[in-house]
Design a protein around this motif. Structure first.
Motif, PDB file in Angstrom:
ATOM      1  N   ASP A 155      28.109  76.298  30.088  1.00  0.00           N
ATOM      2  CA  ASP A 155      27.268  77.365  29.540  1.00  0.00           C
ATOM      3  C   ASP A 155      26.218  76.807  28.587  1.00  0.00           C
ATOM      4  N   LYS A 156      26.632  75.882  27.733  1.00  0.00           N
ATOM      5  CA  LYS A 156      25.704  75.296  26.765  1.00  0.00           C
ATOM      6  C   LYS A 156      24.600  74.536  27.476  1.00  0.00           C
ATOM      7  N   ILE A 157      24.951  73.720  28.445  1.00  0.00           N
ATOM      8  CA  ILE A 157      23.952  72.955  29.201  1.00  0.00           C
ATOM      9  C   ILE A 157      22.965  73.912  29.863  1.00  0.00           C
ATOM     10  N   ALA A 158      23.470  74.963  30.479  1.00  0.00           N
ATOM     11  CA  ALA A 158      22.609  75.910  31.185  1.00  0.00           C
ATOM     12  C   ALA A 158      21.642  76.631  30.246  1.00  0.00           C
ATOM     13  N   THR A 159      22.079  76.924  29.038  1.00  0.00           N
ATOM     14  CA  THR A 159      21.234  77.718  28.144  1.00  0.00           C
ATOM     15  C   THR A 159      20.300  76.906  27.257  1.00  0.00           C
TER      16      THR A 159
ATOM     17  N   ALA B 189      19.263  73.375  27.885  1.00  0.00           N
ATOM     18  CA  ALA B 189      18.799  72.110  28.451  1.00  0.00           C
ATOM     19  C   ALA B 189      17.355  71.787  28.090  1.00  0.00           C
ATOM     20  N   LYS B 190      16.454  72.697  28.331  1.00  0.00           N
ATOM     21  CA  LYS B 190      15.033  72.414  28.086  1.00  0.00           C
ATOM     22  C   LYS B 190      14.739  72.211  26.607  1.00  0.00           C
ATOM     23  N   LYS B 191      15.374  72.981  25.744  1.00  0.00           N
ATOM     24  CA  LYS B 191      15.144  72.824  24.303  1.00  0.00           C
ATOM     25  C   LYS B 191      15.759  71.530  23.786  1.00  0.00           C
TER      26      LYS B 191
ATOM     27  N   THR C 154      19.316  64.215  25.096  1.00  0.00           N
ATOM     28  CA  THR C 154      20.496  64.896  24.577  1.00  0.00           C
ATOM     29  C   THR C 154      21.385  65.368  25.719  1.00  0.00           C
ATOM     30  N   VAL C 155      20.782  65.968  26.723  1.00  0.00           N
ATOM     31  CA  VAL C 155      21.564  66.464  27.858  1.00  0.00           C
ATOM     32  C   VAL C 155      22.194  65.302  28.620  1.00  0.00           C
ATOM     33  N   TYR C 156      21.462  64.203  28.797  1.00  0.00           N
ATOM     34  CA  TYR C 156      22.013  63.040  29.495  1.00  0.00           C
ATOM     35  C   TYR C 156      23.206  62.467  28.734  1.00  0.00           C
ATOM     36  N   ALA C 157      23.085  62.347  27.421  1.00  0.00           N
ATOM     37  CA  ALA C 157      24.195  61.836  26.608  1.00  0.00           C
ATOM     38  C   ALA C 157      25.414  62.745  26.749  1.00  0.00           C
ATOM     39  N   ALA C 158      25.194  64.048  26.693  1.00  0.00           N
ATOM     40  CA  ALA C 158      26.303  64.999  26.829  1.00  0.00           C
ATOM     41  C   ALA C 158      26.939  64.902  28.212  1.00  0.00           C
TER      42      ALA C 158
ATOM     43  N   PRO D  45      13.853  71.794  19.349  1.00  0.00           N
ATOM     44  CA  PRO D  45      14.175  70.375  19.542  1.00  0.00           C
ATOM     45  C   PRO D  45      14.687  69.676  18.285  1.00  0.00           C
ATOM     46  N   LEU D  46      14.134  70.010  17.139  1.00  0.00           N
ATOM     47  CA  LEU D  46      14.608  69.423  15.882  1.00  0.00           C
ATOM     48  C   LEU D  46      16.076  69.749  15.642  1.00  0.00           C
TER      49      LEU D  46
END
Length: 128
Positions: A23-27, A29-31, A36-40, A80-81
């Motif tokens: 759910d977190k990745i889906a909501t 990802a772009k921000k 960050t998404v790759y690390a996760a 992003p910050l």
């Protein structure tokens, strides 16, 4: 910013689940951004793959739990910050388990990342 301690990460362990992670990745990802998404994703697939030593699993699950929670040191609502602290926590966990990450885990994380963002250059995935 101080590095999180193992005790800090353990308190977030209960916040992690595969469904909450998806759910977190889906909501966000772009921000959150590619790194960050790759690390996760690397951490997620490494834990699910089972090659992470038990002593490191708590750290990984704690880091993923911290990533899932919207209220943390730098609130995610800042765009992003707001993911700077999340990326820092994820990279610390990644460094701890880096030798346990198999080529299959890298491949799965990259495939999922590109399903979200489209083609990604190798240089955009450099985490440390």
């Amino acid at each position: 910013m101080e590095e999180p301690t193992e005790a800090d990460l353990q308190k977030y362990e209960s916040k992690f689940s595969p469904a909450k992670f998806a759910d977190k990745i889906a909501t966000v990802a772009k921000k959150a951004g590619v790194k960050t998404v790759y690390a996760a994703l690397l951490l997620y697939y490494a834990v699910m793959d089972g090659d992470v030593p038990l002593k490191h699993k708590a750290m990984v699950v704690g880091a993923l739990g911290y990533f899932i929670l919207p209220l943390d040191f730098i609130p995610d609502v800042l765009g992003p910050l707001g993911y700077t602290d999340d990326l820092t926590t994820l990279v610390i966990a990644l460094k701890a388990i880096w030798n346990s990450i198999t080529p299959a885990v890298h491949s799965r994380a990259r495939t999922r990342l590109e399903a979200i963002f489209g083609p990604v250059e190798d240089r955009d995935l450099k985490l440390f």
